[in-house]
Enzyme design. Structure first.
Site, PDB file in Angstrom:
ATOM      1  CE  LYS A  52      -4.602  -1.329   1.085  1.00 23.66           C
ATOM      2  NZ  LYS A  52      -4.495  -2.697   1.625  1.00 23.66           N
ATOM      3  CB  SER A 305      -0.549  -8.199  -0.681  1.00 23.39           C
ATOM      4  OG  SER A 305      -1.354  -8.987   0.179  1.00 23.39           O
TER       5      SER A 305
HETATM    6  C1  LIG Z   1      -5.219  -3.669   1.281  1.00 26.81           C
HETATM    7  C2  LIG Z   1      -4.623  -5.017   1.178  1.00 26.81           C
HETATM    8  C3  LIG Z   1      -5.036  -5.948   0.192  1.00 26.81           C
HETATM    9  C4  LIG Z   1      -6.162  -5.667  -0.768  1.00 26.81           C
HETATM   10  O1  LIG Z   1      -5.941  -4.556  -1.600  1.00 26.81           O
HETATM   11  P1  LIG Z   1      -7.165  -3.841  -2.340  1.00 26.81           P
HETATM   12  O2  LIG Z   1      -6.533  -2.800  -3.176  1.00 26.81           O
HETATM   13  O3  LIG Z   1      -8.066  -3.267  -1.286  1.00 26.81           O
HETATM   14  O4  LIG Z   1      -7.876  -4.898  -3.134  1.00 26.81           O
HETATM   15  C5  LIG Z   1      -4.363  -7.158   0.131  1.00 26.81           C
HETATM   16  N1  LIG Z   1      -3.382  -7.481   0.998  1.00 26.81           N
HETATM   17  C6  LIG Z   1      -2.964  -6.631   1.951  1.00 26.81           C
HETATM   18  C7  LIG Z   1      -1.873  -7.055   2.861  1.00 26.81           C
HETATM   19  C8  LIG Z   1      -3.571  -5.367   2.074  1.00 26.81           C
HETATM   20  O5  LIG Z   1      -3.146  -4.527   3.029  1.00 26.81           O
END
Ligand SMILES: *Cc1c(COP(=O)(O)O)cnc(C)c1O
Length: 320
Positions: A52, A305
């Site tokens: 993010k 992510s």
């Molecule tokens: C926010 C987030 C997501 C999902 O992202 P979106 O853009 O809301 O679909 C996935 N994994 C992690 C660790 C996140 O913080």
């Protein structure tokens, strides 16, 4: 139809390069077989522990000088709030992160430690949102939405450009999905190659807002459930402008995984690959281990992510 262009993602890549890591793409031997070689995109290595930071940094860099002087605001207790706090702090811009009274002290302090001002308001996320809206209306702060914002989507899309650069013959990409900022940007980016690349979104099976919304053909509210994938909770916004359309137009498939499957994926990542990954970040691996992800082709990339997980909780999950 509103969407973010490839050019916007390419501009974001140049803009954020000094501030955001080009994360490694590494083979995942424990998930690879004769049919498919699996690779991990290590967004867990980003500062603030999740991807993010990309969208947040691009949003702050996109401000006009006048907006910069007023600052940014967001409602988030999680990875978006952390990313925005950090990005704004590094760029010398004031950030206010709004949250409810119910948010525990350690989470408030973590945001302060990243350099942002914390504003506590009301007893729910919705009430915190009201206060954030007031700061926009009365103090001129700029709201940065966690996903439905073109600056944010373009920033997250740089993950897709890096995947193409590091593995030009990629066949499929598995992306954790909540509000859809990450998958919208990644899908737009990887679909820019002439070769077909499948993009698959994965989320938890309870309260899957984008999944339910696509099924309904319009954004719908969902009930929130406690989940190991806590960063994937919440709605997509009934007034959604970008990520609903882009998910419909660019994402090939959406898969749901259960709590047990997410826990199994966290364990697998830890014990077999020696990686600490939060539940939300592990859903792509859950889809592969459960056999739900099919037709991945010769080369599949799984986006890990984030790793913003309470280590006491993590240790419980991986040792039981
Ligand atoms: C926010 C987030 C997501 C999902 O992202 P979106 O853009 O809301 O679909 C996935 N994994 C992690 C660790 C996140 O913080």
């Amino acid at each position: 139809m509103a969407e973010v262009s490839l050019a916007e993602i390419e501009c974001a890549q140049v803009a954020i390069a000094p501030y955001v890591r080009h994360t490694p793409l590494i083979p995942a031997p424990s998930l690879s077989g004769d049919q498919t070689g699996v690779y991990f995109k290590l967004e867990i290595l980003q500062d603030t522990l999740a991807f993010k930071l990309r969208g947040a940094t691009n949003a702050v860099l996109s401000l006009t000088p006048e907006e910069r002087s007023r600052g940014v605001v967001a409602v988030s207790t999680g990875n978006h709030g952390r990313g925005l706090a950090y990005a704004a702090g590094r760029l010398g811009v004031k950030a206010v992160i709004c949250m409810s009274e119910l948010v525990p002290d350690n989470k408030r302090q973590a945001i302060r430690d990243l350099g942002a001002e914390v504003c506590i308001h009301g007893r729910s996320q919705d009430e915190a949102q009201v206060e954030a809206d007031r700061l926009v209306a009365e103090k001129g702060l700029v709201m940065v939405d966690p996903f439905d914002d073109p600056r944010v989507i373009a920033g997250q899309g740089t993950v897709g450009l890096e995947i193409l650069a590091d593995l030009p013959d990629v066949n499929s990409v598995l992306v954790p999905l909540s509000g859809g900022g990450l998958i919208a940007g990644v899908a737009k980016a990887v679909k820019s190659t002439p070769r077909p690349v499948r993009v698959i979104g994965i989320t938890m099976d309870q309260g899957a807002a984008m999944y339910e919304s696509q099924k309904a053909g319009k954004p719908v509210p969902v009930a929130e459930h406690a989940s190991l994938a806590d960063a994937l909770g919440g709605g997509i916004g009934l007034e959604n402008r970008y990520t609903f359309d882009m998910t419909r137009d660019y994402v090939d498939d959406m898969l749901l995984v259960s709590e047990e499957e997410i826990a199994a994926a966290m364990k697998h990542l830890y014990w077999r690959e020696r990686l600490v990954v939060e539940g939300s970040g592990a859903v792509g691996v859950a889809a592969i281990l459960s056999g739900k992800a099919e037709a991945l082709g010769a080369k599949a990339v799984v986006v890990l992510s984030g790793r913003n997980v309470d280590m006491k909780r993590f240790t419980e999950v991986v040792t039981t």
